[in-house]
Design a protein around this motif. Structure first.
Motif, mmCIF file in Angstrom:
data_model
loop_
_atom_site.group_PDB
_atom_site.id
_atom_site.type_symbol
_atom_site.label_atom_id
_atom_site.label_comp_id
_atom_site.label_asym_id
_atom_site.label_seq_id
_atom_site.Cartn_x
_atom_site.Cartn_y
_atom_site.Cartn_z
ATOM 1 N N MET A 1 -23.002 -44.571 -9.149
ATOM 2 C CA MET A 1 -21.873 -44.156 -8.309
ATOM 3 C C MET A 1 -22.260 -42.964 -7.450
ATOM 4 N N GLY A 2 -22.935 -41.985 -8.090
ATOM 5 C CA GLY A 2 -23.365 -40.808 -7.345
ATOM 6 C C GLY A 2 -24.306 -41.187 -6.216
ATOM 7 N N ALA A 3 -25.228 -42.096 -6.526
ATOM 8 C CA ALA A 3 -26.212 -42.489 -5.530
ATOM 9 C C ALA A 3 -25.542 -43.222 -4.372
ATOM 10 N N ILE A 4 -24.600 -44.074 -4.688
ATOM 11 C CA ILE A 4 -23.927 -44.826 -3.630
ATOM 12 C C ILE A 4 -23.185 -43.869 -2.698
ATOM 13 N N LEU A 5 -22.479 -42.903 -3.288
ATOM 14 C CA LEU A 5 -21.764 -41.933 -2.457
ATOM 15 C C LEU A 5 -22.726 -41.184 -1.555
ATOM 16 N N PHE A 6 -23.836 -40.770 -2.151
ATOM 17 C CA PHE A 6 -24.847 -40.023 -1.415
ATOM 18 C C PHE A 6 -25.360 -40.834 -0.233
ATOM 19 N N LEU A 7 -25.657 -42.109 -0.514
ATOM 20 C CA LEU A 7 -26.219 -42.945 0.546
ATOM 21 C C LEU A 7 -25.195 -43.259 1.631
ATOM 22 N N LYS A 8 -23.938 -43.344 1.203
ATOM 23 C CA LYS A 8 -22.916 -43.729 2.178
ATOM 24 C C LYS A 8 -22.815 -42.698 3.289
ATOM 25 N N TYR A 9 -22.946 -41.447 2.885
ATOM 26 C CA TYR A 9 -22.744 -40.395 3.879
ATOM 27 C C TYR A 9 -24.039 -39.936 4.501
ATOM 28 N N LEU A 10 -25.116 -40.615 4.165
ATOM 29 C CA LEU A 10 -26.397 -40.282 4.787
ATOM 30 C C LEU A 10 -26.507 -41.094 6.067
ATOM 31 N N PRO A 11 -26.925 -40.468 7.170
ATOM 32 C CA PRO A 11 -27.076 -41.242 8.404
ATOM 33 C C PRO A 11 -28.200 -42.257 8.262
ATOM 34 N N ILE A 12 -28.015 -43.369 8.929
ATOM 35 C CA ILE A 12 -29.010 -44.441 8.802
ATOM 36 C C ILE A 12 -30.312 -43.994 9.418
ATOM 37 N N SER A 13 -31.340 -43.982 8.620
ATOM 38 C CA SER A 13 -32.652 -43.598 9.129
ATOM 39 C C SER A 13 -33.686 -44.292 8.258
ATOM 40 N N LYS A 14 -34.901 -44.073 8.596
ATOM 41 C CA LYS A 14 -35.953 -44.702 7.813
ATOM 42 C C LYS A 14 -35.888 -44.210 6.376
ATOM 43 N N GLY A 15 -35.553 -42.912 6.284
ATOM 44 C CA GLY A 15 -35.505 -42.291 4.954
ATOM 45 C C GLY A 15 -34.518 -42.971 4.022
#
Lengths: 224, 484
Positions: free
Chosen positions: B225-239
């Motif tokens: 759950m934590g990871a999903i939240l983190f990824l959701k708000y991360l801008p789409i990039s290669k990283g």
């Protein structure tokens, strides 16, 4: 996720071992048979959860190797007529049936020698009676009777040309009536010294198999 | 009435405190809770660290060694007892010269092999040829009474044991008993020591190991759950994809600890690369978790609703998976197209496929469906997954257990010991049919894992065999008659 439970308490293993008489199977063999019975027994949808407590023709037909056997249908009929009741085979009946064909293990050499000397002496029995299973049959005799009954389609105690014809049609599938008739006549003729329209009795049949080591050929390994 | 009075009194008491007193009280409360929960938090932190760094403390392997020792001990006791009982049993029965007495030694297990059919056939021919020697003038087909013997025998043998039916239930009894009553066929607990051992094992598994594993499972859920939240708000990039990859692996490492999985990877130089397809034999739903601890994969499957759909959508945040609408799954062409698209993109993870289509009990490999082998742009990386049954049987018999039931059984087993073999990549040859290619890959996996290579369809688990096979046998018999 076990293969099976151990043989359930409703089935008295000791009783079964005692009552299969001369062909008494060991506890291990009976357990092995139980595993197999449990594996084969499924409900109408093929699910293992639906344990019926008996086997029927569909259960046996589910085994691919059995299903592709040309005489599977005949084998099923004979098994259920001889050993089952109402088209069902309970575990006891299953063990009874299998004990006929269990291979003799060590210590059986004497038995083999002795039984090959025995022949089926029919005294004043009728044909039908002679093919019935008796409690004091040897294993060999029982097997011979079973095979005879496999051939005897009309169940009259004698193998006629029609019986052999039926079997041939079943085993080959696509064969003309004429061709089957010719072969059947020839086969039956060999055993009745060319007398037309005669049939083969159990004694005759038994003598043809006399030279084979029948027990070996028809003995099955019951332990996995 | 009394409760309200008490509450009022407490409230008065509380409001009479000064701020300082209140803060002190709160801090003391949290400190006590913290100390009580410390073990849980520290273990959770430990597991998380190990998962991220891909290290192991070696606890599980040591645990497995202890268990092996215990099992050998228990089996020895059982065998000794068994010999004693068999001896009693044998001497009890009526002694007849014809009955075969089994002597309870290890030679029971080595039943005498049946003499090969060919030898018997030769004897048979010699004996019978004297009888039916003339070739008939009307037809040259020879039929003997004994022909039916062979087929009868084969039929009976198939009833007793056949290659296919036994693959759909758990494998046979083991030489060493692993103190799990669910597996043993004859576990009559007639020895006190063994019973005590089994009971202790039961307590440990259900009341110590199971709650611990359940906590780890929740830890895995929190992580996800934590990871999903983190990824959701991360801008789409290669990283983002790199993050997704590592998050996936860590998640599965935690999950593998939930089942106490001890995984050994072999030949890691053949790990599947991006833009390829990975195929493996299928034994249980846990296969996915096990493979994902070492490499990231793209899943392929049907879109589900409900909880599983939620899982699918959240997984899709971490990597590009291929999910289908229910209607599309029938269209094989479309499936192949989507897969090709996926492979073209070099940043996409390898696709994981189980070509058997259903769970098989890890003693054999059944027919591979040729669908994914038709795609010739991508190399196929075969993987063989071999479970060690001694510590827990991983096979999921879907007609016997529901998924949740199965997972609970897994979590209360001792451990899951697994060997994963990566095999070198294979490509379809220019003139090869996809079915032949599928067979080739299957043979490679069977050879590596020590499985029996069967051509039967895994679908036979549920459906009846087709009539074509019988017609084939009938035709063969007819040919045989003709040539004699």
């Amino acid at each position: 996720m076990g293969a099976t439970a151990s043989v359930p308490d409703t089935i008295d293993v000791d009783e079964i071992t005692f009552n299969t008489g001369k062909w008494r199977l060991s506890k291990r063999q009976i357990s092995s048979l139980w595993t197999r019975f449990y594996e084969l027994d499924r409900d109408g949808r093929g699910d293992a959860k639906g344990y019926k407590g008996y086997l029927d023709a569909v259960d046996l037909g589910r085994v691919p190797k059995f299903n592709q056997n040309p005489i599977a249908k005949r084998l099923i009929k004979v098994i259920f007529d001889d050993f089952g009741s109402n088209g069902k085979l309970t575990f006891r009946q299953f063990v009874d049936f299998m004990s006929t064909f269990a291979q003799r293990e060590r210590g059986s050499h004497n038995q083999r020698r002795r039984s090959s000397a025995q022949t089926i002496t029919s005294t004043t029995k009728t044909d039908l009676e002679s093919i019935r299973y008796c409690p004091n049959d040897t294993a060999r005799t029982r097997k011979i009777k079973f095979i005879f009954r496999m051939y005897d389609v009309d169940h009259d105690g004698r193998l006629s040309k029609e019986d052999v014809q039926e079997i041939l049609k079943m085993m080959v599938g696509q064969i003309s009536d004429e061709e089957a008739s010719i072969i059947a006549e020839k086969v039956v003729g060999e055993f009745t010294e060319r007398q037309t329209n005669s049939t083969v009795s159990l004694e005759n049949f038994e003598s043809t198999l006399h030279t084979l080591d029948f027990n070996d050929k028809m003995g099955l390994k019951l332990l996995k | 009435m009394l409760q309200v009075k008490r509450f009022n009194r407490l409230y008065h008491y509380w409001s009479s405190w000064s701020l300082k007193q209140r803060v002190t009280f709160a801090v003391q409360l949290f400190a006590i809770l913290g100390i009580l929960c410390l073990p849980v938090i520290s273990i959770a932190a430990l597991v998380l660290t190990l998962a991220v760094l891909n290290m192991t403390l070696g606890i599980r392997r040591f645990y497995v060694k202890v268990l092996t020792f215990l099992f050998d001990y228990a089996t020895k006791i059982k065998k000794d007892k068994e010999i004693a009982i068999e001896a009693d049993f044998v001497s009890m029965g009526p002694s007849t010269p014809h009955s075969e007495l089994h002597f309870a030694d290890s030679s029971i297990d080595s039943a005498i092999e049946l003499s090969p059919l060919d030898a018997m056939k030769k004897e048979d021919d010699a004996a019978q040829s004297s009888r039916i020697s003339r070739a008939s003038s009307q037809s040259d087909i020879q039929f003997r009474f004994s022909d039916i013997l062979d087929y009868t025998r084969q039929g009976l043998e198939a009833i007793v044991d056949d290659e296919v039916t036994k693959r759909f239930t758990s494998a046979d009894e083991m030489a060493v008993w692993n103190l799990l009553t669910r597996t043993q066929q004859q576990h009559e607990l007639f020895s006190l020591r063994v019973t005590i051992l089994w009971f202790l094992g039961f307590l440990i598994r259900y009341f110590i190991l199971f709650p611990f594993r359940l906590c780890l499972f929740f830890l895995a859920m929190f992580w996800m759950m934590g990871a999903i939240l983190f990824l959701k708000y991360l801008p789409i990039s290669k990283g983002k994809l790199r993050f997704g990859f590592y998050i996936n692996i860590v998640l599965h490492r935690i999950l593998s600890r939930v089942f106490s999985a001890i995984i050994t990877f072999h030949n890691t130089e053949h790990r599947a690369k991006c833009g390829s397809i990975c195929v493996a034999n299928h034994t249980s739903p846990i296969d996915v978790i096990i493979l994902s601890t070492d490499n990231g994969f793209s899943m392929i499957g049907q879109k589900h609703g409900g909880f599983f759909g939620l899982v699918q959508r959240s997984l899709s945040q971490t990597a590009n998976h291929i999910w289908f609408e229910r209607s599309e799954t029938k269209d094989r062409h479309m499936v192949a197209e989507k897969m090709r698209e996926h492979i073209k993109n070099p940043t996409n993870l390898p696709i994981l496929i189980f070509p058997e289509g259903t769970c098989i009990n890890n003693t054999s490999v059944m027919m591979f469906k040729k669908g994914c082998f038709e795609i010739d742009e991508a190399p196929i990386y075969p993987v063989a997954i071999k479970y060690d049954n001694r510590f827990g049987d991983a096979f999921w018999n879907s007609s016997k257990h529901q998924l949740v039931q199965y997972l609970i059984l897994m979590m209360t087993s001792w451990a899951i010991v697994v060997d994963v073999y990566y095999l070198p990549p294979m490509r379809i040859q220019p003139n090869e049919l996809s079915t032949d290619f599928a067979r080739r890959v299957k043979a490679a996996i069977a050879k590596q894992g020590g499985f029996v290579d069967l051509e039967w369809d895994g679908g036979l688990k549920r459906s009846l065999p087709k009539a074509d096979f019988r017609e084939e046998e009938q035709r063969k018999f007819y040919e045989m008659l003709k040539t004699e």
